[in-house]
Write a protein that holds these residues in place. Structure first.
Motif, PDB file in Angstrom:
ATOM      1  N   SER A 188       0.817  -1.200   0.000  1.00 53.94           N
ATOM      2  CA  SER A 188       0.000   0.000   0.000  1.00 53.94           C
ATOM      3  C   SER A 188       0.857   1.258   0.000  1.00 53.94           C
ATOM      4  N   ASN A 189       1.890   1.272   0.822  1.00 57.15           N
ATOM      5  CA  ASN A 189       2.774   2.427   0.897  1.00 57.15           C
ATOM      6  C   ASN A 189       3.499   2.636  -0.433  1.00 57.15           C
ATOM      7  N   TYR A 190       3.929   1.549  -1.049  1.00 55.91           N
ATOM      8  CA  TYR A 190       4.656   1.632  -2.319  1.00 55.91           C
ATOM      9  C   TYR A 190       3.773   2.185  -3.427  1.00 55.91           C
ATOM     10  N   PHE A 191       2.555   1.661  -3.528  1.00 52.56           N
ATOM     11  CA  PHE A 191       1.681   2.049  -4.629  1.00 52.56           C
ATOM     12  C   PHE A 191       1.020   3.414  -4.430  1.00 52.56           C
ATOM     13  N   THR A 192       0.636   3.735  -3.200  1.00 52.53           N
ATOM     14  CA  THR A 192      -0.218   4.905  -2.972  1.00 52.53           C
ATOM     15  C   THR A 192       0.339   5.897  -1.965  1.00 52.53           C
ATOM     16  N   GLY A 193       1.407   5.526  -1.247  1.00 51.82           N
ATOM     17  CA  GLY A 193       1.922   6.396  -0.204  1.00 51.82           C
ATOM     18  C   GLY A 193       1.153   6.313   1.091  1.00 51.82           C
ATOM     19  N   ARG A 194       0.186   5.417   1.166  1.00 57.31           N
ATOM     20  CA  ARG A 194      -0.586   5.226   2.406  1.00 57.31           C
ATOM     21  C   ARG A 194      -0.053   4.008   3.134  1.00 57.31           C
ATOM     22  N   ASP A 195       0.372   4.204   4.361  1.00 55.53           N
ATOM     23  CA  ASP A 195       1.123   3.201   5.116  1.00 55.53           C
ATOM     24  C   ASP A 195       0.187   2.244   5.845  1.00 55.53           C
ATOM     25  N   ALA A 196       0.187   0.980   5.435  1.00 63.12           N
ATOM     26  CA  ALA A 196      -0.635  -0.022   6.102  1.00 63.12           C
ATOM     27  C   ALA A 196      -0.229  -0.196   7.557  1.00 63.12           C
ATOM     28  N   ASN A 197       1.040   0.002   7.863  1.00 68.11           N
ATOM     29  CA  ASN A 197       1.528  -0.182   9.225  1.00 68.11           C
ATOM     30  C   ASN A 197       1.232   1.019  10.118  1.00 68.11           C
ATOM     31  N   HIS A 198       0.584   2.034   9.511  1.00 68.63           N
ATOM     32  CA  HIS A 198       0.045   3.147  10.285  1.00 68.63           C
ATOM     33  C   HIS A 198      -1.481   3.195  10.198  1.00 68.63           C
ATOM     34  N   GLY A 199      -2.075   2.122   9.673  1.00 63.43           N
ATOM     35  CA  GLY A 199      -3.524   2.035   9.654  1.00 63.43           C
ATOM     36  C   GLY A 199      -4.198   2.568   8.415  1.00 63.43           C
TER      37      GLY A 199
END
Length: 415
Positions: A188-199
């Protein structure tokens, strides 16, 4: 046959106050919730301090525990705010939560510093795959460790034998499965910049992908989202309701359901089904087996993808993936929860549109389902209406059969 262990806790997710109350009424022993920060479900409604206080009071009045998630993988910029958050949880009045769920060692040490008497459970995000890890956390004062989802029942049995009796094992037994190891995802972080490990996960595991043609022999072929492709990472959902005896005999203390993004209908259906299955098993193995069809039928009435047993009986293969779609099975549609009863009418907040004259189902906490016709429908002003088209609309209903406070209303949907 092995001697039965103590009845395990049934732990249910709640992403809102409505869902918390539903889980409590329908048979949860404990619920886990997130505050407005530091949990791994940023898109859930989550709980304001006022809602958290109300939810904890509601649960405690009925003998149900409440655990609060603070299980992000923290960065430096998170720590001071986390310190303040733990103080807020510590100082809640008149009642506090029963435990904190934490994965990050830094967050763990902060919680111990700010609220030393707090019970701490170690999240599955900490990748808890062996008994030495359990002993490590036990030595630091953790009461419970949530097993990595990649463990088999045999591995869990081995952990149970190797750790102190007072240390608790919690395992996910139902809900969505993550393609990444114990949910620690970078996609998620790689593709969109939204961090799964931050929810803030965007769930790229549910996207459709396609493979591009090779341009040079031997080169890796890139994979990208495409309407013609496959759902490469899309796992089936986990369901262990048919295997309560094996879970109990493995020494699991808490049976955990995934789904803080799910509706009250999901919480009610899953809670009620597992509650009855656990209670039946501890009453009689014959009774548990006799009700197996009921468990299967009821668990299929909530939103799900297709079920599997995950890693419990060995490593999954391609049969545990769904390659052709990422849609849910929706057998029933949630209409609302009975909030008030006056002069033979019930009040609900509409969750999906339905009509006067329709046949619906009343879902009761005791396991009963009752058919009912909507004889009449009224708006807040008391005017008769034919339908309730507005999301969240308050309506009063006259039904052909009785419904009690906290009963859920649902109707047959389409697969």
């Amino acid at each position: 046959m092995m001697t039965k262990r103590q009845k395990p806790e049934l732990l249910i997710p709640a992403g809102s106050l409505e869902v918390l109350k539903t889980a409590v009424i329908f048979g949860a022993d404990a619920v886990y919730i997130g505050g407005e920060a530091f949990g791994l479900r940023a898109k859930a409604k989550n709980f304001s301090p006022e809602e958290m206080a109300e939810g904890i009071a509601f649960a405690h009045a009925r003998g149900v525990k409440v655990y609060v998630t603070a299980n992000i993988l923290a960065h430096n910029s998170d720590l001071e705010a986390a310190r303040a958050y733990f103080r807020e949880l510590r100082d809640m009045k008149p009642e506090r939560c029963d435990a904190l769920i934490i994965s990050d060692p830094g967050m763990f040490t902060l919680a111990r510093e700010i609220w030393p008497e707090a019970e701490i459970h170690i999240s599955t995000q900490a990748n808890n795959t062996n008994y030495r890890t359990y002993l490590f956390w036990h030595g630091l004062g953790a009461k419970r460790v949530v097993a990595a989802r990649e463990l088999s029942l045999e591995e869990i049995r081995q952990i149970r034998k190797a750790i102190p009796a007072e240390m608790e094992i919690e395992c996910f037994v139902h809900g969505s499965m993550c393609i990444s190891y114990s949910g620690r995802c970078l996609l998620s972080n790689y593709f969109t910049g939204r961090d799964a490990n931050h929810g803030a996960c965007t769930h790229p595991c549910r996207w459709r992908y396609a493979v591009v043609e090779e341009t040079r022999p031997g080169e890796y072929m890139p994979v990208y989202e495409n309407e013609r492709g496959t759902f490469l990472f899309n796992s089936r959902d986990l369901c262990m309701v048919e295997h309560i005896p094996e879970l109990v005999q493995a020494g699991i203390d808490s049976l955990k359901v995934e789904g803080r993004m799910k509706t009250a209908l999901y919480a009610a259906a899953v809670t009620r089904t597992y509650r009855r299955a656990i209670d039946d098993y501890f009453s009689s193995e014959d009774l548990y087996q006799a009700h197996m069809n009921w468990y299967r039928e009821e668990i299929a009435k909530c939103t799900y993808r297709q079920y599997s047993t995950g890693f419990f009986f060995g490593k999954p293969d391609e049969n545990n993936q769904i390659y052709d779609n990422s849609t849910y099975v929706n057998e029933y549609i949630y209409l609302g929860t009975v909030e008030e009863i006056q002069a033979g009418r019930i009040r609900i907040r509409q969750r999906n549109k339905f009509f006067a004259g329709e046949e619906i189902e009343v879902m009761r906490p005791n396991g009963e389902n009752g058919a009912a016709f909507v004889k009449a429908m009224y708006n807040e002003a008391g005017e008769a209406i034919d339908s309730c088209p507005h999301a969240g609309q308050t309506v009063w209903l006259e039904l052909s059969s009785q419904a009690g406070k906290y009963d859920l209303l649902r109707k047959k949907g389409t697969r």
